[in-house]
Design an enzyme around this catalytic site. Sequence first.
Site, short mmCIF file in Angstrom:
data_model
loop_
_atom_site.label_atom_id
_atom_site.label_comp_id
_atom_site.label_asym_id
_atom_site.label_seq_id
_atom_site.Cartn_x
_atom_site.Cartn_y
_atom_site.Cartn_z
N GLY A 50 0.73 -1.02 0.03
CA GLY A 50 0.04 0.12 -0.05
C GLY A 50 0.85 1.33 -0.11
O GLY A 50 2.24 1.27 -0.29
N SER A 109 4.11 1.20 2.40
CA SER A 109 5.23 0.16 2.02
C SER A 109 5.74 0.93 0.64
O SER A 109 7.01 0.98 0.47
CB SER A 109 4.52 -1.03 1.47
OG SER A 109 3.89 -1.51 2.66
N ASP A 166 -8.19 -0.93 1.85
CA ASP A 166 -8.87 0.60 2.37
C ASP A 166 -8.81 1.32 0.77
O ASP A 166 -9.64 2.43 0.80
CB ASP A 166 -7.66 1.36 2.88
CG ASP A 166 -7.40 0.87 4.34
OD1 ASP A 166 -8.11 -0.19 4.77
OD2 ASP A 166 -6.52 1.36 5.03
N GLU A 225 -13.46 3.47 10.72
CA GLU A 225 -12.53 3.72 11.93
C GLU A 225 -11.59 5.10 11.93
O GLU A 225 -11.32 5.37 13.09
CB GLU A 225 -11.59 2.52 12.02
CG GLU A 225 -10.61 2.47 10.86
CD GLU A 225 -9.69 1.30 10.97
OE1 GLU A 225 -9.74 0.66 11.86
OE2 GLU A 225 -8.89 1.22 10.00
N GLN A 269 -12.22 -8.38 7.91
CA GLN A 269 -12.26 -7.69 6.65
C GLN A 269 -10.96 -8.25 5.64
O GLN A 269 -11.03 -7.54 4.46
CB GLN A 269 -12.25 -6.27 6.89
CG GLN A 269 -13.68 -5.79 7.48
CD GLN A 269 -13.45 -4.60 8.47
OE1 GLN A 269 -14.06 -3.57 7.62
NE2 GLN A 269 -13.04 -4.38 9.56
O1 F6P Z 1 -4.38 -0.28 5.75
C1 F6P Z 1 -5.15 -1.76 5.85
C2 F6P Z 1 -5.63 -1.63 7.49
O2 F6P Z 1 -6.33 -3.01 7.39
C3 F6P Z 1 -6.55 -0.72 7.87
O3 F6P Z 1 -7.87 -0.74 7.21
C4 F6P Z 1 -6.48 -0.87 9.44
O4 F6P Z 1 -6.67 0.31 9.94
C5 F6P Z 1 -4.92 -1.50 9.59
O5 F6P Z 1 -4.60 -2.02 8.25
C6 F6P Z 1 -4.89 -2.53 10.67
O6 F6P Z 1 -3.59 -2.85 10.56
P1 F6P Z 1 -2.93 -3.63 11.63
O7 F6P Z 1 -2.40 -5.09 10.98
O8 F6P Z 1 -1.74 -2.94 12.31
O9 F6P Z 1 -3.82 -4.06 12.53
#
Ligand code: F6P
Length: 406
Positions: free
Chosen positions: A121, A124, A147, A247, A300
């Site tokens: 994303g 990265s 996202d 969120e 998700q």
């Molecule tokens: O960026 C993708 C995502 O899934 C976001 O929607 C979410 O806030 C975040 O990653 C959660 O990341 P982690 O793996 O650090 O819980």
Amino acid sequence: MKTKKRIGILTSGGDCPGLNAIIRAVVKYATLRGWEVYGIPRGTDGFIDFVHGKLNIEELKLHPHGYDLPGVLQGLDVLQFMSGSVLGSLSRGNPQEDQVTQDIIKGYEALELDALIAIGGDGSLDIIYDLAKKGNWNLVVIPKTIDNDVAFTERSVGFDTARNTVTQALYDLTFTAASHERIMVVQVMGRDAGHLSLHAGIAGGADCILIPELTPQLTEDTLVGMCEYIAQLRKDRRKFALIVIAEGVKGLNAEKDPYIAETLADLLKEKSHQLCSTGGDRYCGLNQIDTRATVLGHLQRCGVPSSFDRILATVFAIKALDLIGEECYNRLVIWQNGSVESKSLEQIMPMIKWCHQEKTCPAPVDPEDFMVRTALSLGIYLGESHYHPHTSNYPYTPLASTITNE
Ligand code: F6P
């Protein structure tokens, strides 16, 4: 031009459905071209392990149908159906230490790679682009994230599956909401972007959708607006409601809140009871409103990748290898107008880096987007910036009348 190439591939950042489908397609097509593919485990950390002798080159080499299953299933190409990443992923932030950076660069060199495909994303992309510059790598990036907020591409791998997952969750919650005449508040991922909430909210029949682009934070007005909206729904004989909150929407104090759905559910309950007892007749429908919060969380990021995600993963993989074949490096593969294209990283990185520095989402929902207009046209409450129950008539229709076929 070297015809036989040695390609590295890695997955970086949060996982999502479709990563394995990319890897599978890269390996298949590269093998057909007579090229070799090396899978770098755990993002750029795999380079460090290789340099330190913890991995040998044969372990890293990827082969089509290399994932043996028993009995008659042998040879089944399961990878495209599985979420997660067979390579593992890393979301640790920037490798600031000089030694770490040096080791990563040495790893690329030691593997004698002609090019690297990085699947990631925005975060990265930012980090790997800097590494590629320092190490003089030939980089091609494939965008992925549920996202859908990688700039310059209309779609990132993983978004479509997550959209289906959230849509299904909303459908499921509808029936328990209806049975108990409850207001269900559903927290949807999307760190700073509301694409997932907006799309799934529309597909899943949400009554209200709060996204950071339109509702940066909860306010007293948002709460009153939602209560008015729910009171009206109840008058119209829908006793329950589905509220989607991304969120990234902040709390009343303008702070990030990891439990924003729970917070909103509590606030709504309190506000509706208060309005019911003091606000006069138009709030009487809010009598004894009950709320519940659900955080969909990492579910998700799971599930069998949708056919669209598998197709996207596959066409992105093929495009990435075609670019490498043409020695057209330092590109981001993108999806635009129903087709696969690419963009020069040189051109797009300044904007992406600026967004990161300013902590601004590089590809937020455009308030003028057709999906916003669609939601409004269905009468979905999108926050006080778009729905003013005190001043407009319900259902909210003005924008619907502007939608034409042109
Ligand atoms: O960026 C993708 C995502 O899934 C976001 O929607 C979410 O806030 C975040 O990653 C959660 O990341 P982690 O793996 O650090 O819980």
